[in-house]
Design an enzyme around this catalytic site. Structure first.
Site, PDB file in Angstrom:
ATOM      1  N   ASN A  18      -3.085   6.226  -1.751  1.00 34.17           N
ATOM      2  CA  ASN A  18      -2.977   6.405  -0.302  1.00 34.17           C
ATOM      3  C   ASN A  18      -2.495   7.793   0.095  1.00 34.17           C
ATOM      4  O   ASN A  18      -2.753   8.227   1.217  1.00 34.17           O
ATOM      5  CB  ASN A  18      -2.156   5.281   0.324  1.00 34.17           C
ATOM      6  CG  ASN A  18      -3.041   4.065   0.534  1.00 34.17           C
ATOM      7  OD1 ASN A  18      -4.242   4.217   0.785  1.00 34.17           O
ATOM      8  ND2 ASN A  18      -2.496   2.883   0.405  1.00 34.17           N
ATOM      9  N   HIS A  35      -0.571  -2.023  -7.202  1.00 32.44           N
ATOM     10  CA  HIS A  35      -1.349  -1.713  -6.000  1.00 32.44           C
ATOM     11  C   HIS A  35      -2.838  -1.786  -6.306  1.00 32.44           C
ATOM     12  O   HIS A  35      -3.391  -0.936  -7.008  1.00 32.44           O
ATOM     13  CB  HIS A  35      -0.978  -0.323  -5.462  1.00 32.44           C
ATOM     14  CG  HIS A  35      -1.770   0.055  -4.251  1.00 32.44           C
ATOM     15  ND1 HIS A  35      -2.292   1.302  -4.066  1.00 32.44           N
ATOM     16  CD2 HIS A  35      -2.139  -0.671  -3.167  1.00 32.44           C
ATOM     17  CE1 HIS A  35      -2.957   1.329  -2.917  1.00 32.44           C
ATOM     18  NE2 HIS A  35      -2.869   0.152  -2.365  1.00 32.44           N
ATOM     19  N   GLU A  77      -2.884   0.631  -9.438  1.00 29.41           N
ATOM     20  CA  GLU A  77      -1.761   1.561  -9.649  1.00 29.41           C
ATOM     21  C   GLU A  77      -0.517   0.734  -9.935  1.00 29.41           C
ATOM     22  O   GLU A  77      -0.201  -0.182  -9.158  1.00 29.41           O
ATOM     23  CB  GLU A  77      -1.448   2.336  -8.366  1.00 29.41           C
ATOM     24  CG  GLU A  77      -2.424   3.362  -7.955  1.00 29.41           C
ATOM     25  CD  GLU A  77      -1.921   4.085  -6.697  1.00 29.41           C
ATOM     26  OE1 GLU A  77      -1.507   5.243  -6.808  1.00 29.41           O
ATOM     27  OE2 GLU A  77      -1.952   3.494  -5.599  1.00 29.41           O
ATOM     28  N   SER A 129       0.817  -1.218   0.000  1.00 24.13           N
ATOM     29  CA  SER A 129       0.000   0.000   0.000  1.00 24.13           C
ATOM     30  C   SER A 129       0.846   1.261   0.000  1.00 24.13           C
ATOM     31  O   SER A 129       0.337   2.338  -0.303  1.00 24.13           O
ATOM     32  CB  SER A 129      -0.865   0.050   1.262  1.00 24.13           C
ATOM     33  OG  SER A 129      -1.589  -1.122   1.413  1.00 24.13           O
TER      34      SER A 129
HETATM   35  N1  LIG Z   1      -6.126  -4.428   3.352  1.00 27.27           N
HETATM   36  C1  LIG Z   1      -6.230  -3.558   2.372  1.00 27.27           C
HETATM   37  O1  LIG Z   1      -7.258  -2.864   2.222  1.00 27.27           O
HETATM   38  C2  LIG Z   1      -5.112  -3.405   1.373  1.00 27.27           C
HETATM   39  C3  LIG Z   1      -5.344  -2.662   0.204  1.00 27.27           C
HETATM   40  C4  LIG Z   1      -4.326  -2.554  -0.728  1.00 27.27           C
HETATM   41  C5  LIG Z   1      -3.089  -3.147  -0.492  1.00 27.27           C
HETATM   42  N2  LIG Z   1      -2.891  -3.841   0.664  1.00 27.27           N
HETATM   43  C6  LIG Z   1      -1.574  -4.446   0.879  1.00 27.27           C
HETATM   44  O2  LIG Z   1      -1.645  -5.827   0.548  1.00 27.27           O
HETATM   45  C7  LIG Z   1      -0.728  -6.557   1.352  1.00 27.27           C
HETATM   46  C8  LIG Z   1      -1.501  -7.643   2.095  1.00 27.27           C
HETATM   47  O3  LIG Z   1      -2.490  -7.032   2.897  1.00 27.27           O
HETATM   48  P1  LIG Z   1      -3.766  -7.842   3.411  1.00 27.27           P
HETATM   49  O4  LIG Z   1      -4.732  -6.817   3.885  1.00 27.27           O
HETATM   50  O5  LIG Z   1      -4.194  -8.846   2.389  1.00 27.27           O
HETATM   51  O6  LIG Z   1      -3.141  -8.595   4.674  1.00 27.27           O
HETATM   52  P2  LIG Z   1      -3.603  -9.963   5.329  1.00 27.27           P
HETATM   53  O7  LIG Z   1      -3.016  -9.982   6.685  1.00 27.27           O
HETATM   54  O8  LIG Z   1      -5.070 -10.188   5.183  1.00 27.27           O
HETATM   55  O9  LIG Z   1      -2.880 -11.068   4.413  1.00 27.27           O
HETATM   56  C9  LIG Z   1      -1.492 -11.262   4.416  1.00 27.27           C
HETATM   57  C10 LIG Z   1      -1.239 -12.743   4.213  1.00 27.27           C
HETATM   58  O10 LIG Z   1       0.166 -12.932   4.084  1.00 27.27           O
HETATM   59  C11 LIG Z   1       0.496 -14.125   4.750  1.00 27.27           C
HETATM   60  N3  LIG Z   1       1.910 -14.109   5.095  1.00 27.27           N
HETATM   61  C12 LIG Z   1       2.509 -13.803   6.277  1.00 27.27           C
HETATM   62  N4  LIG Z   1       3.845 -13.927   6.156  1.00 27.27           N
HETATM   63  C13 LIG Z   1       4.084 -14.336   4.887  1.00 27.27           C
HETATM   64  C14 LIG Z   1       5.238 -14.660   4.172  1.00 27.27           C
HETATM   65  N5  LIG Z   1       6.444 -14.587   4.723  1.00 27.27           N
HETATM   66  N6  LIG Z   1       5.112 -15.062   2.892  1.00 27.27           N
HETATM   67  C15 LIG Z   1       3.905 -15.125   2.303  1.00 27.27           C
HETATM   68  N7  LIG Z   1       2.751 -14.837   2.931  1.00 27.27           N
HETATM   69  C16 LIG Z   1       2.844 -14.444   4.211  1.00 27.27           C
HETATM   70  C17 LIG Z   1      -0.414 -14.159   5.965  1.00 27.27           C
HETATM   71  O11 LIG Z   1      -0.531 -15.506   6.450  1.00 27.27           O
HETATM   72  C18 LIG Z   1      -1.701 -13.602   5.396  1.00 27.27           C
HETATM   73  O12 LIG Z   1      -2.572 -14.606   4.915  1.00 27.27           O
HETATM   74  C19 LIG Z   1      -0.058  -5.532   2.278  1.00 27.27           C
HETATM   75  O13 LIG Z   1       1.154  -5.129   1.715  1.00 27.27           O
HETATM   76  C20 LIG Z   1      -1.064  -4.402   2.296  1.00 27.27           C
HETATM   77  O14 LIG Z   1      -0.490  -3.148   2.595  1.00 27.27           O
HETATM   78  C21 LIG Z   1      -3.869  -3.997   1.595  1.00 27.27           C
END
Ligand SMILES: NC(=O)c1ccc[n+]([C@@H]2O[C@H](COP(=O)([O-])OP(=O)(O)OC[C@H]3O[C@@H](n4cnc5c(N)ncnc54)[C@H](O)[C@@H]3O)[C@@H](O)[C@H]2O)c1
Length: 309
Positions: free
Chosen positions: A195, A144, A156, A123
């Site tokens: 963001n 993104h 993005e 993000s």
């Molecule tokens: N939540 C949002 O609204 C959003 C929006 C856009 C981007 N993002 C970005 O997407 C990414 C994931 O966010 P999320 O909300 O899906 O988080 P989340 O916690 O729901 O999912 C992350 C997943 O990664 C797994 N994980 C942990 N360590 C790991 C590793 N070493 N290798 C592979 N997988 C691993 C976890 O078990 C989990 O299932 C982040 O970088 C976040 O900033 C999130």
């Protein structure tokens, strides 16, 4: 195979974002390898994929009889090497932690074919923070997505100064090919475009609450019934082109000097974090965001997004 043609994709991290990214790409007909650290997490992801595919049916993106075929295109495993061995694009959706991303991009560099493009769904973290760990920074960029990734029609793409034009163009063509709009962010900057805009608005929203000018419902009403509603159809420059820039300039002069500008975490948010009230994931945030509340807001967002054709 043309070395730039993307046929098979790995999504690394099957949480909130990863499962949605995987299901949308599979729904477009691609083979997807979905990785997470444990089988339990992958089992939960499969249930979320079932739910997400139904939302794609609601939005008219796939037909109901395409659900089982789409699921067969998604191969889940917690063996990272096997999931990366033969893919043309990796989309990393692991937690927002620079050390985790650096370690993963190092492994991607070691385990993926040499032509594979390596993308992060971060993000806010600039691609130059982890690109060199892969030893192929010319093939690293950010893709993104916004939540829910299978329904929000924008990605993005963020390049570092080492990302090649070929990598950017291939990634852009792929994302556009699955039906999304793309913004290529020309220079990396923390938070990219989405963001930076959202955090600027959040800072001001928290200032309004902290100073008793309104409450959280007041801010959310202003966005749901006015700004956000217009912005679903026209951007800020389009909307204010209609209003007249001479008027906007006067409003700007009056308001801008009074806007929130501090960089520390505003008090209303700090109070929540200190108490461990993280929103839906802990059942309480600014709202009492228990399961019923969460399901109803998620459904409202999914239905609203599905209504855009
Ligand atoms: N939540 C949002 O609204 C959003 C929006 C856009 C981007 N993002 C970005 O997407 C990414 C994931 O966010 P999320 O909300 O899906 O988080 P989340 O916690 O729901 O999912 C992350 C997943 O990664 C797994 N994980 C942990 N360590 C790991 C590793 N070493 N290798 C592979 N997988 C691993 C976890 O078990 C989990 O299932 C982040 O970088 C976040 O900033 C999130």
């Amino acid at each position: 195979m043309n070395k730039h043609q993307i046929k098979k994709i790995a999504v690394i991290g099957a949480g909130l974002m990863g499962h949605g990214i995987a299901l949308e790409i599979a729904a477009a007909g691609y083979h997807v390898n979905l990785y997470d650290v444990t089988q339990d997490i992958l089992d939960a992801a499969k249930e979320n994929i079932d739910y997400g595919l139904k939302r794609l049916v609601d939005s008219g993106k796939i037909k109901v009889d395409e659900i089982s075929k789409t699921k067969l295109l998604i191969k889940t495993s917690n063996d990272l090497g096997s999931q990366l061995r033969d893919v043309d694009l990796v989309i990393e959706a692991a937690p927002e932690n620079v050390s985790i991303k650096q370690e993963l991009f190092k492994k991607f560099g070691e385990l993926c074919p040499s032509h594979t493009i390596l993308a992060s769904n971060t993000s806010s973290l600039k691609p130059s923070l982890y690109a060199s760990h892969s030893k192929r920074p010319d093939k690293v960029l950010v893709m993104h997505y916004a939540n829910p990734p299978h329904l929000v029609p924008l990605v993005e793409i963020v390049r570092s100064d080492k990302t090649s034009d070929t990598t950017v163009n291939t990634a852009k063509a792929f994302i556009e090919g699955i039906g999304k709009n793309v913004i290529v962010v020309n220079k990396e900057v923390e938070g990219f475009i989405l963001n930076r805009l959202q955090i600027a608005l959040l800072r001001e929203s928290l200032w309004l609450v902290e100073n008793g000018i309104t409450d959280i419902e007041g801010v959310d009403k202003a966005i749901k019934y006015c700004t956000g509603r217009r912005w679903a159809f026209a951007g800020i420059f389009e909307v204010w082109e209609l209003a007249g820039w001479d008027t906007i300039e006067k409003i700007y002069r009056e308001v801008a000097p009074t806007l929130a500008s501090k960089t520390d975490i505003p008090a209303p948010l700090k109070r929540l974090i200190d108490k461990g009230l993280f929103g839906s994931k802990s059942g309480q945030g600014f709202y009492k965001s228990d399961k019923n509340w969460t399901d109803s807001v998620k459904t409202r967002i999914a239905k609203g997004l599905a209504s855009f054709k």
